[in-house]
Scaffold this active site. Sequence first.
Site, PDB file in Angstrom:
ATOM      1  N   HIS B  80       6.779  -6.019  -2.476  1.00 21.69           N
ATOM      2  CA  HIS B  80       7.594  -4.673  -2.561  1.00 21.69           C
ATOM      3  C   HIS B  80       6.681  -3.795  -1.359  1.00 21.69           C
ATOM      4  CE1 HIS B  80      10.034  -5.108  -6.091  1.00 21.69           C
ATOM      5  NE2 HIS B  80       9.015  -5.494  -6.706  1.00 21.69           N
ATOM      6  N   CYS B 122      11.002  -4.061   1.356  1.00 24.72           N
ATOM      7  CA  CYS B 122      12.060  -3.078   1.511  1.00 24.72           C
ATOM      8  C   CYS B 122      11.445  -2.223   3.015  1.00 24.72           C
ATOM      9  CB  CYS B 122      12.131  -1.938   0.629  1.00 24.72           C
ATOM     10  SG  CYS B 122      12.964  -2.868  -1.074  1.00 24.72           S
TER      11      CYS B 122
END
Lengths: 616, 318
Positions: B80, B122
């Site tokens: 992440h 991301c």
Amino acid sequence: ASAVASSNSGEPMEGTSGSLNPTTDTSGIMPEFDPKTMRSSKPGLKRLFITTSVLFSFLLGVPFLWKSVEIYRSPLPFHDIDSLSDQIESTPLRFPCNFHAVFVGFRSTDADNLRSQIQDGINQLTHLSPQCGSCSFSLSVTIQNPAEQCSETLGHNPSSCSYRCGMIKSNDFGVGLDDTVDESLNDVFSGCSANSRKMYSVVVVNKENANGEDEVKAVVGKRRHAWIVGSGLEERNDDMVSRVSEIFVKMFMNGGRDEDSIHGEFMPVGSDGRIVLSFSLLNSNPRDWVYDWDFQRIDDALLAPVTKALAPIANISVESQVLYHTPKSSFSSWDEQLQSYIFRTSDLPFFVNSNEWHLDTSAGASGRSKILQFVVYIPSGSECPLLLQLPNGEISKTNGFISPMWGGVIVWNPGNCDKDSESPIRNTISPQDIEQIVEIFLGQFRQLFGFKSEAIYTSVLGTYKILPSERGFTEWELDVLSRKHTCFNLHSCSTTLSSLSKLVRSLPRMIIKDEIGEQVKYSLKAAKLAQSNASLGGYSSSASSSREARSLAENAFFHPSIMSVSYFSYEHCFAVYSPFFLPVVAHVVLAALREWKRYRQEKAKYLTWLTRKKTA
Amino acid sequence: MLADDMACNARNEYPAQVFNNENHKLNLYGDNVEVDYRGYEVTVENFLRVLTGRHENAVPRSKRLLSDEGSHILLYMTGHGGDEFLKFQDAEELQSHDLADAVKQMKEKRRFKELMIMVDTCQAATLFNQLQSPGVLAIGSSLKGENSYSHHLDSDIGVSVVDRFTYYTLAFFERLNIYDNASLNSLFRSYDPKLLMSTAYYRTDLYQPHLVEVPVTNFFGSVMETIHTNSAYKAFSSKTSNSKINSEMPLNQLSEDDELQKANIPNDELKTEKQKCPYTQMRVDLQEKLEKLENVDTVVNLSIAVMFIVVMVSSSLL
């Protein structure tokens, strides 16, 4: 009135001054008394005193707070580090060498002319640009005519030993083994390199038309001398001068290589000055055959001289293991003509199977040593014999290759490729095969240090045979290694120390331990020692001091406490402490200022009242 | 470096197995998988220590990055992430300026020749915003403001098993064989924004060679630079005597190492030193005498008996 005044000044006021009780004042006498601009009693100092004492106690505590958030930084000698790096950048390190050329059997007596010719030849080859690790040489020439009389010219710094006329006889040359010639020349020149300046000699022998041979033979010995033998050499003077200059520059100064300097890719010494040679014997399919080796004897007899010879350059230790079930990861194909399995140079990058070959399992090597892997690969029965084919179609003589800074691989085929259908026999590799393998290993070891694996040097002027030494390197090659490694180590040491000083200065709140300061200090000391040893001509002592300098600098730079992520900047410190102190400090300072202003106003009011009283 | 909380998780239907595809063909925890840092050792500090090389002395070689100035390094990070950070273990963050600082120190210390950073999170492209060192090539799976998505869900296990960017990268390599000379350019061009659902952005301003000329094996595949050994060094062939191993070791004649040779005569010197100290001499003599005794046991037994008698006598006298 004084009691009233003191009670008034004892009350906490909210900044609205002048709200004195006018009725208790004895101001009824003065019709112009204006409570806003006058007061009849002297203003007290107690309020001011209280607020300023609080402010003062805060100010008194500031140095203690500063001391408590101070961090310990051992003082690093930034100035010395900068001056060392400037010095190394600006003046490349040069070592003193003595070159001596002896012409035997030549009739001319003009030694000065020969000397200047050779000097020009050398200068041409070195392009007059000094490289780090090159020689600042002084050249001397001796001519010995057939009647054994000598004429000589000496260079700037002549060595303490001089050549005794007639010691070299032209009959010694051209007969017998080159090794014996080498030994006899050693007796002539042996005393000369014991002092600081190393002396390199070239002997050119003009034989009086021996067997009608016209060829010129050039041999470079194992120590620090070389010789050229031929007939009719006096006529080919220019040729001889060029060959002599070539030997001095290309061999004795550059080690038989074409470039001047060795790249970092061929400096396999670990940053702590140690190399571990890790030998592995890989039985790729032990179901076919199993081979073993008597490594203890290999180490004692064949590897110990090499290790000892390289002692000034690196501290070398040797370890070995035998592995089983270790297939290679590239493919090979059957060649009908050669009746063997062939793998090509395009397969070499994929040969080492890092999945199945557990090579780097050394428990003895510390984190910063360099491990060089030497693998002897025994192919399985389904791929035997396995030969390496070069791009030009030839079969490799060694079946081996290296990977710079990693090590080398030798593919060794068992003598007999027929598998026994019964259980595999355990064999030991015979001593003759071991010698062959170790010879290939020595070639690979030399390649890893930037030298050529073959003992011959070819140039436009001719070929030079180089006598191989059982120490893996001849003495003049060891000299080249010492010089180049001293240069590399000093350069690395200075760049490491500069990086360290830049890093330390960029993180003002990082703790610098005493250990780091000590290591930097000793590293600078060792670097200075190496430089001075180099200028005096002590090759091995300068190599080992430079190695120590580099290792200490690396230890300081890679100290585990220098991690920027663990330390915080000034802004962070400020951000941590300001919520505690800023609000309180603001109030205290403001209160003191307010009280001071009020005191001055009250004082002014009192003074105006006093003047009124006087004038009235 | 793996957080490694999945393979032996209580909710994993296939214990100790991790697959990258729902067809379960390839077990990523098969043979010869080496994980150097796992579990609680995966921290930002350890990661930066691996990159910069600042370990404690006791850290073993398998946990260090043993690179030198000719090495090509592949750094692949996934998890992440967000704007200029990458999450570590749900507790810490790796900031882009910390990464840039570590790479700068690596370059100063010549710990790599070429470095390729591949990030699959991301807003991945923001992680290498602050890089300045030459020789670094970086590719991220998405731009700032974009998310990166997983590829497919494995309904057997109940989680997604691979991300899109990683899936298409692996698919590219599955199509190659060992002799293909595919370039990095073909790898980077193979990413389709429609399939990835994000834009794979790469930065080449710090990397000098043209991507068309750089083979993928520069970074992928554990490929080595090799030089053929032309000939052996015939140090022993010139000897006419017997094979070196069977003969005696000749004395080494190093002209400048006289001091070393003196140090190689250890025994005599040590003995003369010992003779100077009478106590040690006595002990040495005693030890030699004891060693000469054939039957030490009887001596010991006799002495125990003697001691016993002495004790009895003395206690009866008192």
